[in-house]
Each structure stands twice: as C-alpha cells, then as structure tokens.
Design a protein around this motif. Sequence first.
Motif, PDB file in Angstrom:
ATOM      1  N   LYS A 178       0.090   7.061  -3.421  1.00 28.36           N
ATOM      2  CA  LYS A 178       0.892   5.894  -3.107  1.00 28.36           C
ATOM      3  C   LYS A 178       0.160   4.580  -3.296  1.00 28.36           C
ATOM      4  O   LYS A 178       0.772   3.565  -3.573  1.00 28.36           O
ATOM      5  CB  LYS A 178       1.341   5.969  -1.643  1.00 28.36           C
ATOM      6  N   THR A 179      -1.156   4.622  -3.139  1.00 29.51           N
ATOM      7  CA  THR A 179      -1.894   3.365  -3.172  1.00 29.51           C
ATOM      8  C   THR A 179      -2.003   2.783  -4.580  1.00 29.51           C
ATOM      9  O   THR A 179      -2.499   1.694  -4.760  1.00 29.51           O
ATOM     10  CB  THR A 179      -3.316   3.555  -2.604  1.00 29.51           C
ATOM     11  N   GLU A 180      -1.572   3.549  -5.561  1.00 29.74           N
ATOM     12  CA  GLU A 180      -1.721   3.029  -6.926  1.00 29.74           C
ATOM     13  C   GLU A 180      -0.447   2.363  -7.447  1.00 29.74           C
ATOM     14  O   GLU A 180       0.622   2.616  -6.985  1.00 29.74           O
ATOM     15  CB  GLU A 180      -2.146   4.166  -7.847  1.00 29.74           C
ATOM     16  N   ALA A 198      -2.480  -7.018   8.485  1.00 28.51           N
ATOM     17  CA  ALA A 198      -3.898  -7.300   8.192  1.00 28.51           C
ATOM     18  C   ALA A 198      -4.388  -6.492   6.982  1.00 28.51           C
ATOM     19  O   ALA A 198      -5.563  -6.538   6.648  1.00 28.51           O
ATOM     20  CB  ALA A 198      -4.758  -7.001   9.410  1.00 28.51           C
ATOM     21  N   GLY A 199      -3.465  -5.734   6.367  1.00 32.00           N
ATOM     22  CA  GLY A 199      -3.843  -5.019   5.143  1.00 32.00           C
ATOM     23  C   GLY A 199      -4.316  -3.600   5.377  1.00 32.00           C
ATOM     24  O   GLY A 199      -5.120  -3.060   4.598  1.00 32.00           O
ATOM     25  N   LEU A 200      -3.790  -2.968   6.429  1.00 33.97           N
ATOM     26  CA  LEU A 200      -4.170  -1.587   6.742  1.00 33.97           C
ATOM     27  C   LEU A 200      -4.021  -0.671   5.519  1.00 33.97           C
ATOM     28  O   LEU A 200      -3.004  -0.675   4.845  1.00 33.97           O
ATOM     29  CB  LEU A 200      -3.275  -1.058   7.878  1.00 33.97           C
ATOM     30  N   GLN A 201      -5.068   0.140   5.259  1.00 41.48           N
ATOM     31  CA  GLN A 201      -4.991   1.096   4.137  1.00 41.48           C
ATOM     32  C   GLN A 201      -5.019   2.547   4.600  1.00 41.48           C
ATOM     33  O   GLN A 201      -4.628   3.439   3.857  1.00 41.48           O
ATOM     34  CB  GLN A 201      -6.148   0.839   3.170  1.00 41.48           C
ATOM     35  N   GLY A 202      -5.505   2.744   5.826  1.00 40.34           N
ATOM     36  CA  GLY A 202      -5.539   4.119   6.325  1.00 40.34           C
ATOM     37  C   GLY A 202      -5.499   4.144   7.835  1.00 40.34           C
ATOM     38  O   GLY A 202      -6.182   3.356   8.501  1.00 40.34           O
ATOM     39  N   LYS A 254       7.582   1.887   3.598  1.00 36.11           N
ATOM     40  CA  LYS A 254       7.672   0.516   3.075  1.00 36.11           C
ATOM     41  C   LYS A 254       6.325  -0.037   2.633  1.00 36.11           C
ATOM     42  O   LYS A 254       6.249  -1.110   2.062  1.00 36.11           O
ATOM     43  CB  LYS A 254       8.219  -0.406   4.182  1.00 36.11           C
ATOM     44  N   HIS A 255       5.263   0.682   2.970  1.00 41.61           N
ATOM     45  CA  HIS A 255       3.930   0.102   2.741  1.00 41.61           C
ATOM     46  C   HIS A 255       3.029   1.066   1.979  1.00 41.61           C
ATOM     47  O   HIS A 255       3.427   2.168   1.646  1.00 41.61           O
ATOM     48  CB  HIS A 255       3.290  -0.287   4.081  1.00 41.61           C
TER      49      HIS A 255
END
Lengths: 263, 352
Positions: free
Chosen positions: A261-263, B20-24, B46-47
Amino acid sequence: MKEGYELIYKRPKALVDVRMHYCPGCFHSTIHKLLMEVVEELDIQDKTIGVCPVGCSVFAYDYLDIDMQEAAHGRAAAVATGIKRMLPDRIVFSYQGDGDLAAIGLAETIHACNRGENFTFIFINNGIYGMTGGQMAPTTLEGQETTTSPYGRAPDKDGMPLKMAEIVSQFEMVAYVERVSCDTPANTRKAKRAIRKAFEFQMKGLGTTFIEVASNCPSGWKCTPEESLNWLKEHMFPYYPLGVLKEPSKKKKGNAARRTKTE
Amino acid sequence: MGEIRFMKGNEALAEAAIRAGLQGYFGYPITPQSEVIEYLAREEPKHNYVLIQAESELAAVNMLYGSAGAGGRVMTTTSSPGFTLMQEGISYIACTELPCVLVNVVRGGPGLGTIQPSQGDYFQAVKGGGHGDYNTPVLGPNSVQEMIDHVYLAFELADKYLTPVVILSDGAIGQMMEKVTLPEPIPYKPNKPWATTGKTADRERNILTSLFIQSEAMEKRNLRLQEKYRKIKENEVRYEEYQIEDAEIIVTAYGLCSRISKKAVELGREAGIKMGLFRPISLWPFPSKQIEEIASGDQVKFFISIEMNAGQMVEDVRLAVCGKKPVHFYGRQGGIVPTPQEVFNSIKEHLK
C-alpha cells in the motif's frame, strides 16, 4: 587468474572476507555462504535485509555484507515483520536458532507464520543451545544428554522435541517449508536450492517461507566434526526427516498486493 | 486555523498520529486505550500506514523496532500491563537509537490492577523502565488537545534525537471527550541514511544493533547515550506555571492531577491562601532547575505533590528542592481520582 586455469568456485562477494568465530565443523559458516551465494545469483544484495537472532549467529552481520538488524532473543520474527511491512519490495529473512525460534520466540514465530508474513525464516536446528554452552533446547532429542538434561531429555519432564517445520507447514498462509541439511555436498546443494526457492517465492509475494536446517554442534554435542555428521544421520534425520513439507499451490495468487500500500 | 472537533482522547491521539505522517502502527488491545487501534483500523483504507494487531505487546514493540529501523514513522500504544511487557523492546530501541513513539494510557496497578486512571507508572516511564542505563523523553498530556500536540512533538523529538519517546497519559484523558483543534497534516519526508533499507553500492552496510560485546565499545555507546541525554535535558524541558509569582504554597502535579490541582489552587486563592501550581510537562527531562529556583524564593513555605499513586514524582520534586523547603505529598491509588476539594483539604492540613 593463472593462464590455463578456469575459475569454478569463489567466495560470494556479499560474504565479508573475515575469519568467522564459529567452531570447526559448524554448519553456520556454510549456511552463511549459501545465503550470500543466493543473494549474489538473484542480484538482490541492495534489496536484502537480514535479522540476526540471539544465539551463536548473533554476529552474522559481521559476515554478511547486507543491511541487518539485531533482534532481542526470540523476537526476530516480529522485527522481520516490522521491516517487511515497511519495505514490502525488499527481501527479508530472519536467521534463528532453535532456542530463539522454538522456545523464547515461539509465539512470534507461530503468529508471523499464521499471518503469512512474506519473509523467509532460516531456522538452524542443532538440538542444543550452542552459545550458552550446551543446554537443552526445545528440539533436543529424547534421551539426548545436555548440561541441563545430564541424564538425557525425559519426555515426562521435558516434553518432546518440537518439529517446527511440521508445525508451521500446517498454516494456511505459509507458502513453502523445506527441511535441509549440509552434511554432504549433495545435501548442501539441496539446501542452497531451497533457500533460493524460498527467496523467489517471497519475491512473488506468496507468503511465509520457512527453511529448517537440520544442523550440528560439534562443541555442544562433545564430539568431532566428523562424528557430528554421523550423529546427525543416526539421530537427527530419523526424527527430523529432510525434504519438502509444503509447496505453494498453483492456484495461490500471493498477497504481495495487500502488502504494498505504501507505494 | 485547524479543524475543530469534539473528540475522545484516544481517538484524538490516533487522528493526530495519522496527520503527523504515521507509517506504521503495531499494538495489542488493552483497556483503557483500545480506541486507538480501533480508530486506526477504521481509518486505514483511507491512508498509507501499515497496521498490525500483534499477538502481544512484546511482539508489538519488536515490530516497532523493526519498522523504525527500516526508516518508518511508527508508533504503538498500550496501557500499564502492556507497557511492562514492552520494556524489553524499549531498552533495545534506546540502545540501538531508533526513533519511535510509545503511548502509555496508564491504569491502576500493580498486577492486573484496574482499568481506572492512575499515575502509577511514573517511575517506570521516567527512570528508563527496562534494563541498562537509558532514559526516554516522557511527555505528560493533561488534556485531549495535548494528546494531539504531544504526538506531533513526540515524533519530532524522536527523529531529532534518535530515541523512543513516551507519552504518559492516563485512562481519564484517554477516555474523556473535549473540544480540540486538529493541526494540519504534515508531509513527512524522512531522511534516515542509517536505516536498513538495502545496502546500495554507494554505501557501507547498515547494521542496527544494541550488542557491543567488547566492554570498551559498550562503554562508548553508553557515553554517547549519556551525551545525548545531556543535550535533551538542556533543550527539552517543558513546564507550565500558574499563580506561582507570589505563591507561598507550591503544588506540583502533572497530567490529570494538574487540572485537579489547578482547581484546588483556585479554591485556595478564593480562601485567601497564596497557592500556585507548577506542572511538569516533560516528565523526563524533569524541570528540576525551575523547581530549584522556585524553592529559593523566600515567601515559599512548602511544596506538595499531588499524584494518583503512592508518591512517585514527589521523589523528583524532593531532589530538585534539595532540602530548601519541606515537600509534602497527597495521592490516591487504585484508580481513584481525587477531587479539587479533597486536594485543597490535604493542603490545608499542612497549614495547621
């Protein structure tokens, strides 16, 4: 290269040219080499991230010329999960011994497999705690003498040795499980092929891949390297038979998409 | 101007992390903070963040280690018993110097305790908590708005100092609803050349470890950590003062207790007693210097620390006051929240 000679074998370039700390005859050094040969053949040195365990291979990052993280004892599967989920297009492996993967880290192992985490376990099973000096492991064989089972492992007290490859092959999301060894040149080649297959399946996003190496420990077993090979054949292989326990089904599409998903 | 909403503390914290840009996010359900993972699970489609409900807090904190090491902006949340399980990982993360945020929505203990709010984990949070010599910055929010603000601040501190940062909240602030202003989302562009993202041809391999088997190397890492902590102590002390200037009685309190104590100070002022409130916001680094200065004031008669525990922060207050003035304590335990009147009465006891 001297004239008239042909180069047919060399150290893989991803294997750092230093003296290893492993005991004479131990399979760790062989497995390190196989791993890096596969990394070189697949040309993935810049994409491969390894996780070291606590155990004899705690310093594996001194020998493997790739990015690596050192995990707490038993937590390599959780650490590898974190890395792979952040970087789904990288090739991630955990390198763990039997105490790490099957005792203190059993919960992390089982749940990573059950979620089908798309990384490769390299599980070195020598039936003993090598680094701490030869104590009983969860994979120590029935009757096997160790410093903490001086009269032999007694199932009524210590339980039976865990067959990890058999256990994890039960999980739906696990793609590939094979038990290999390095006691002969033929088995060493098979081991390398299994590691390569595991990495290729991982690159296709097929789910968890798990390679168990029925390994040795001349120091912990209190024998010579040669005797350790005989002991492997006579005692380890009957209880931990070599071979493929699970292969990806042809229909399986893989879950790479779900994880990118991050890509 | 940000967006104004009426939100629950735990959900506000989750929303702030996304902005704040959470990625994990890696967590395990535990009352009274499960709304965080529930909110993040609802919002996930959504993110672009990764969310895993881990099999335990032990696994969660190690997923945090791996993902922080892989360069992610990552967070976990838990409550007291879970925070205990995470101590192993926090020690490793502190030594390996990985940036990440951990939130403890504290409940009453020890043991399984109660699900009611408490400040019983103060020691565990500000004194390191796990094995070895380390500290983590600890922030103590006292409102739903600060649950938001502290998430932004915690991520910033984590990246700036390469350290795990702890937000020490409690069950009341996690569960209560207040009007908040949500900040604008910030674009997060990490610059983490140390992360294990794959060894490219232009650099040496990155190794993230807390293992230094040679004593000299281990001491070197320890000295490096201590130097970092010195910088944090110098630059990151945060506190709030209320009616301190002419105060004869200094009430010290953090988090929820600071709000109760503020009301108690007001009751005191109405009764003609000159009381003031000193509220540490950064619990580590502790505002010792500021408290020491206040203690030097001639008009100050005594300090009293108000806490929802058996007396934990009071030890840091005493160290800072350093014998200059008496330091008293009043606290409730087991998840009981004291009332302002009760706090005021406890202070009056010392005036007799």
